[in-house]
Design a protein around this motif. Structure first.
Motif, PDB file in Angstrom:
ATOM      1  N   TYR A 140      41.160  43.751  33.280  1.00  0.00           N
ATOM      2  CA  TYR A 140      39.982  44.656  33.948  1.00  0.00           C
ATOM      3  C   TYR A 140      38.912  44.077  34.712  1.00  0.00           C
ATOM      4  O   TYR A 140      38.443  44.597  36.049  1.00  0.00           O
ATOM      5  N   LEU A 141      38.454  43.024  34.115  1.00  0.00           N
ATOM      6  CA  LEU A 141      37.356  42.234  34.996  1.00  0.00           C
ATOM      7  C   LEU A 141      37.799  41.340  35.979  1.00  0.00           C
ATOM      8  O   LEU A 141      37.404  41.099  37.053  1.00  0.00           O
ATOM      9  N   ASP A 142      38.699  40.585  35.439  1.00  0.00           N
ATOM     10  CA  ASP A 142      39.611  39.830  36.403  1.00  0.00           C
ATOM     11  C   ASP A 142      39.968  40.237  37.662  1.00  0.00           C
ATOM     12  O   ASP A 142      39.865  39.595  38.899  1.00  0.00           O
ATOM     13  N   LEU A 143      40.582  41.597  37.582  1.00  0.00           N
ATOM     14  CA  LEU A 143      40.794  42.361  38.842  1.00  0.00           C
ATOM     15  C   LEU A 143      39.606  42.609  39.739  1.00  0.00           C
ATOM     16  O   LEU A 143      39.872  43.102  41.003  1.00  0.00           O
ATOM     17  N   ARG A 144      38.413  42.366  39.310  1.00  0.00           N
ATOM     18  CA  ARG A 144      37.270  42.715  40.148  1.00  0.00           C
ATOM     19  C   ARG A 144      37.120  41.529  41.153  1.00  0.00           C
ATOM     20  O   ARG A 144      36.342  41.636  42.202  1.00  0.00           O
ATOM     21  N   ARG A 145      37.724  40.541  40.805  1.00  0.00           N
ATOM     22  CA  ARG A 145      37.494  39.144  41.723  1.00  0.00           C
ATOM     23  C   ARG A 145      38.049  39.534  43.327  1.00  0.00           C
ATOM     24  O   ARG A 145      39.109  39.908  43.407  1.00  0.00           O
ATOM     25  N   PRO A 146      37.240  39.083  44.016  1.00  0.00           N
ATOM     26  CA  PRO A 146      37.599  39.591  45.390  1.00  0.00           C
ATOM     27  C   PRO A 146      38.929  38.955  45.988  1.00  0.00           C
ATOM     28  O   PRO A 146      39.715  39.483  46.766  1.00  0.00           O
ATOM     29  N   ASP A 147      39.263  37.589  45.383  1.00  0.00           N
ATOM     30  CA  ASP A 147      40.953  37.236  45.857  1.00  0.00           C
ATOM     31  C   ASP A 147      41.779  37.912  45.314  1.00  0.00           C
ATOM     32  O   ASP A 147      42.688  38.193  45.775  1.00  0.00           O
ATOM     33  N   LEU A 148      41.723  38.546  44.076  1.00  0.00           N
ATOM     34  CA  LEU A 148      42.821  39.241  43.392  1.00  0.00           C
ATOM     35  C   LEU A 148      42.726  40.627  44.130  1.00  0.00           C
ATOM     36  O   LEU A 148      43.978  41.117  44.252  1.00  0.00           O
ATOM     37  N   GLN A 149      41.601  41.232  44.456  1.00  0.00           N
ATOM     38  CA  GLN A 149      41.571  42.445  45.040  1.00  0.00           C
ATOM     39  C   GLN A 149      42.198  42.499  46.288  1.00  0.00           C
ATOM     40  O   GLN A 149      42.970  43.550  46.805  1.00  0.00           O
ATOM     41  N   ARG A 150      42.098  41.441  47.196  1.00  0.00           N
ATOM     42  CA  ARG A 150      42.788  41.101  48.247  1.00  0.00           C
ATOM     43  C   ARG A 150      44.242  41.092  48.336  1.00  0.00           C
ATOM     44  O   ARG A 150      45.085  41.774  49.053  1.00  0.00           O
ATOM     45  N   ASN A 151      44.768  40.369  47.393  1.00  0.00           N
ATOM     46  CA  ASN A 151      46.069  40.403  47.094  1.00  0.00           C
ATOM     47  C   ASN A 151      46.753  41.731  46.675  1.00  0.00           C
ATOM     48  O   ASN A 151      47.663  41.776  47.484  1.00  0.00           O
ATOM     49  N   LEU A 152      45.861  42.514  45.849  1.00  0.00           N
ATOM     50  CA  LEU A 152      46.422  43.867  45.530  1.00  0.00           C
ATOM     51  C   LEU A 152      46.539  44.655  46.727  1.00  0.00           C
ATOM     52  O   LEU A 152      47.131  45.579  46.890  1.00  0.00           O
ATOM     53  N   MET A 153      45.457  44.532  47.707  1.00  0.00           N
ATOM     54  CA  MET A 153      45.437  45.362  48.626  1.00  0.00           C
ATOM     55  C   MET A 153      46.404  45.069  49.747  1.00  0.00           C
ATOM     56  O   MET A 153      46.927  45.832  50.408  1.00  0.00           O
TER      57      MET A 153
END
Length: 600
Positions: A140-153
C-alpha cells in the motif's frame, strides 16, 4: 491530531493546476512528499496521483497563512495527508523543468492535517532501490510511488479503450462463472471445496474457454470479457497464479477475420496510449519458420542473430559432438554474435553454464579475432577447409563469435533461442522503445509428452486442425498443423487463440488422437459436446494476457509492476500473508481434514 474534511472540497489535482490559473484560489489534497523549513518560510512538495505541486507557507504577507497554520506547517512530515487552500503564483525561485507544475506554486492561506504518518519503512520515490520483498510487504506504500501509479493508470486506460473499441465492433461484454467444473487438461486447477456438496469441488477457471464456446452456441456471435483466470503453476517474471485476460470469441469467422479485428485493436491501443503507429498488416510467420530462424515460437525481431543450420557443412568432420548428434537424428546449428570475437574465455565459460540450464551438454565456439586468426574449442577435430566452410556458412567475419549447439533438434532450438536473447541482452540490442509485432501461425496441433507417453494438445482439445492435414491425424499425428495463432511482441507472447472445432467427427478424431475414450471425453466435456448437438456455428477466438501487454507498453521487466497486489514466487502474498491456515471449524463444515506432511 487529525482534522476532518467538514465543509472542504478538493478543487483540483496537483497537476491540473496550470500557469493560466495564476491568481486563482485552489484547494489541493494529498500526501507530503517532502518538507523544508527555512525559518520564516516552509516549502512543501504535495503529491497526489497526478504529480507534485510546490506549496509555500509564509506569514505576514498578502495571501499568507496565519501563525497557527504556519506552526502546523512547520511540523509536517513525509506522508502526512493534508488539505491546503491557497493562491496560485508564478514560482518565486528557479523554474523546475522536470515538473509539470515547475513554473508555478501555491501560496497557502489555510492548512488542515487530515492524517499524520509514522516514518515509512522506505522512501516513497520513483525507481526505488528498496528490495522488492520489503516493498511488497508494504505494498500500500509502494503503490504511492509515481512510477507504479503511472503503470496502473495505464492499465486502467488500456481496459477502458479495449471495451470502447470492442463495443464499436459489435462485441458484447458477458461475464462467465469463476466457480467451474475441473477439467484437468493443461495446468493444475485451484480447487474450491463445496460445503453443500460434501467431498465435491469447484475449480477456479484457467480461462473462460468452454463458456465462451457455449456462448457462441447460444448465438451471441461476438463476446468479450476482461476475465480473471487462475493457474496453479510455478511463477516467473511474467506469470502469476491469478491473472487477467482480454478474452474474446467470434462466430462465423476464420483465421483472417480474428487477425483483422485484433490488428486494428492493437493499432488503436498503441496510438491512443503511447502515440506509437503500428504498421498494418502485422508480419506473419509459421511456427516452423520461427523455430528454424529464431529457436523460439515467440521470436524477438528487434535484432538479427538468426540461427544457421550447419548440419550439412559439418557432417563429415571428426568432432564427436557433431557426429553423434547427427547420427542420432539431431542437428547442428549456431548463432553469430557480431563483434564479440574478443570475448574473454571466462565469459565464454559462463555462456556454457548458461546453456546447460536449458539442457545442453555444452557449447562449441569459434572466436574470430580482429586479425583473422581463429580460436576454437574444437579446431583440432576439423581440417582447415572444414573450419573455413563452417565460418563461411555462418557469415563469420573478423571480430565475430560463433556459438554452436548440437543435439536433438528441439533441444538445439531451445538452447540457441535462449542464448540468442542472452547475447542480445549482453550486447545492448534490446530497445524497450521499439515495438516489433509478429503473428506466429500453423502451430503443431499435438505435441508428444514423454511424461504421459501420449500426444497432448499444444493449445487445447478444441483447436481445429488445418483441413489439408486432417488426412494425417491417424497415421502421423505429429505432422498435423493447427489453425492456431499467437501474437508476439518483442519476444513475448501477448495473446493466442485458434479456430475451434465445430464438427462432431473431427472432435471425436481429436479426442482419439489425445488418447481419450468416448466415456472420458464425455465425463470431462459432456456439457460442451451436448451443446454441439444443437447447431453450433463455426467460431474462433483469442485471449491476451492483459498483465503482460501492459508490462510491455509500460516498458517494465516484470508483470508485478503493473498489478496492484501481486503474489511472489511461492504464490504467497507478503502483505496479507495469504495463504494461511483456517479455523478447524471451517474445515469441519467442509468435511476436510488436513494431513500433516511427514518430516523427512
Amino acid at each position: 491530531m487529525a482534522e476532518s474534511m467538514k465543509g472542504l472540497h478538493r478543487s483540483h489535482r496537483c497537476t491540473e493546476v496550470t500557469k493560466e490559473m495564476i491568481d486563482s484560489e485552489v484547494t489541493l489534497m494529498g500526501w507530503v512528499q517532502k518538507s523544508r523549513n527555512k525559518g520564516g518560510i516552509v516549502f512543501v512538495d504535495l503529491r497526489d496521483r497526478s504529480g507534485i505541486m510546490q506549496l509555500i507557507f509564509e506569514t505576514g504577507c498578502e495571501n499568507g497563512i496565519d501563525e497557527e497554520g504556519f506552526e502546523k506547517a512547520g511540523k509536517l512530515r513525509s506522508e502526512f495527508v493534508i488539505a491546503v487552500t491557497g493562491i496560485v503564483e508564478a514560482r518565486s525561485g528557479a523554474v523546475n523543468p522536470n515538473l509539470k507544475t515547475g513554473e508555478i506554486e501555491v501560496r497557502a492561506k489555510s492548512l488542515r492535517v487530515l492524517s499524520e504518518s509514522e516514518t515509512p519503512p522506505f522512501p516513497i520515490e520513483e525507481d526505488s532501490k528498496t528490495r522488492e520483498e520489503l516493498r511488497l510487504k508494504y505494498r500500500y506504500l509502494d503503490l504511492r510511488r509515481p512510477d507504479l501509479q503511472r503503470n496502473l493508470m495505464m492499465r486502467s486506460q488500456v481496459t477502458t479503450l479495449v471495451r470502447a473499441f470492442m463495443a464499436k465492433e459489435g462485441f458484447l461484454e458477458i461475464e462467465t462463472p469463476t466457480l467451474c467444473k475441473s477439467t484437468p487438461e493443461g495446468a493444475r486447477d485451484y480447487l474450491v471445496p463445496s460445503r453443500v456438496h460434501p467431498g465435491c469441488f469447484y475449480a477456479l477457471p484457467q480461462s473462460p474457454q468452454l463458456y465462451k464456446q457455449l456462448l457462441m452456441c447460444s448465438g451471441y456471435d461476438r463476446y468479450i470479457q476482461i476475465a480473471r483466470c487462475y493457474r496453479d503453476e510455478d511463477l516467473r517474471a511474467d506469470r502469476q497464479p491469478e491473472f487477467t485476460q482480454i478474452d474474446m470469441e467470434l462466430s462465423f469467422v476464420d483465421v483472417d477475420d480474428v487477425i483483422d479485428v485484433n490488428e486494428r485493436l492493437l493499432a488503436y491501443l498503441f496510438k491512443e496510449v503511447l502515440d506509437v503507429d503500428v504498421q498494418l498488416p502485422i508480419q506473419r510467420m509459421t511456427w516452423t519458420e520461427a523455430m528454424n530462424r529464431f529457436g523460439s515460437d515467440k521470436p524477438d525481431l528487434r535484432f538479427g542473430m538468426e540461427l544457421t543450420d550447419i548440419s550439412e557443412v559439418v557432417k563429415d568432420t571428426e568432432f564427436a559432438v557433431f557426429k553423434n548428434a547427427l547420427e542420432a537424428g539431431g542437428t547442428v546449428r549456431g548463432i553469430n554474435a557480431k563483434g564479440q570475437g574478443g570475448m574473454p574465455r571466462k565469459k565464454i565459460d559462463k555462456l556454457v553454464e548458461f546453456v546447460k540450464g536449458y539442457g545442453a551438454k555444452g557449447l562449441a565456439y569459434v572466436a574470430i579475432q580482429e586479425d583473422g586468426t581463429v580460436k576454437s574449442s574444437f579446431a583440432k577435430f576439423m581440417t582447415e577447409e572444414q573450419m573455413q566452410a563452417l565460418i563461411q556458412a555462418m557469415d563469420g567475419q573478423n571480430g565475430d563469435l560463433l556459438l554452436i549447439a548440437a543435439d536433438k533438434t528441439k533441444l538445439v532450438w531451445d538452447v540457441l533461442g535462449a542464448l540468442r536473447l542472452e547475447m542480445a541482452n549482453q550486447m545492448g540490442l534490446l530497445d524497450k522503445n521499439e515495438f516489433r509485432f509478429v503473428w506466429i501461425t500453423e502451430f503443431p496441433l499435438l505435441e508428444w509428452s514423454d511424461e504421459e507417453n501420449r500426444f497432448t494438445a499444444m493449445h487445447h482439445p478444441f483447436t481445429m486442425p488445418m483441413e489439408e492435414d486432417l488426412q494425417y491425424i491417424d497415421s502421423d499425428p505429429g505432422r498435423v498443423r493447427a489453425k492456431a495463432y499467437d501474437i508476439v511482441l518483442n519476444g513475448n507472447e501477448i495473446g493466442g487463440g485458434s479456430v475451434r472445432i465445430h464438427q462432431n467427427d473431427i472432435q471425436e478424431k481429436m479426442f482419439e488422437a489425445l488418447g481419450f475414450t468416448k466415456e472420458r471425453a464425455h465425463e470431462q466435456f459432456g456439457f460442451l459436446l451436448d451443446a454441439f448437438k444443437y447447431g453450433v456455428p463455426p467460431h474462433a477466438g483469442l485471449a491476451y494476457g492483459l498483465d503482460r501487454l501492459v508490462m510491455l507498453m509500460a516498458k517494465q521487466d516484470s508483470i508485478r509492476d503493473v498489478i496492484a497486489f501481486p503474489k511472489v514466487k511461492d504464490a504467497s502474498c507478503l502483505m496479507t500473508e495469504a495463504p494461511e491456515r483456517v479455523e478447524e471449524k471451517q474445515l469441519q463444515e467442509l468435511g476436510i481434514e488436513v494431513a500433516e506432511a511427514e518430516e523427512e
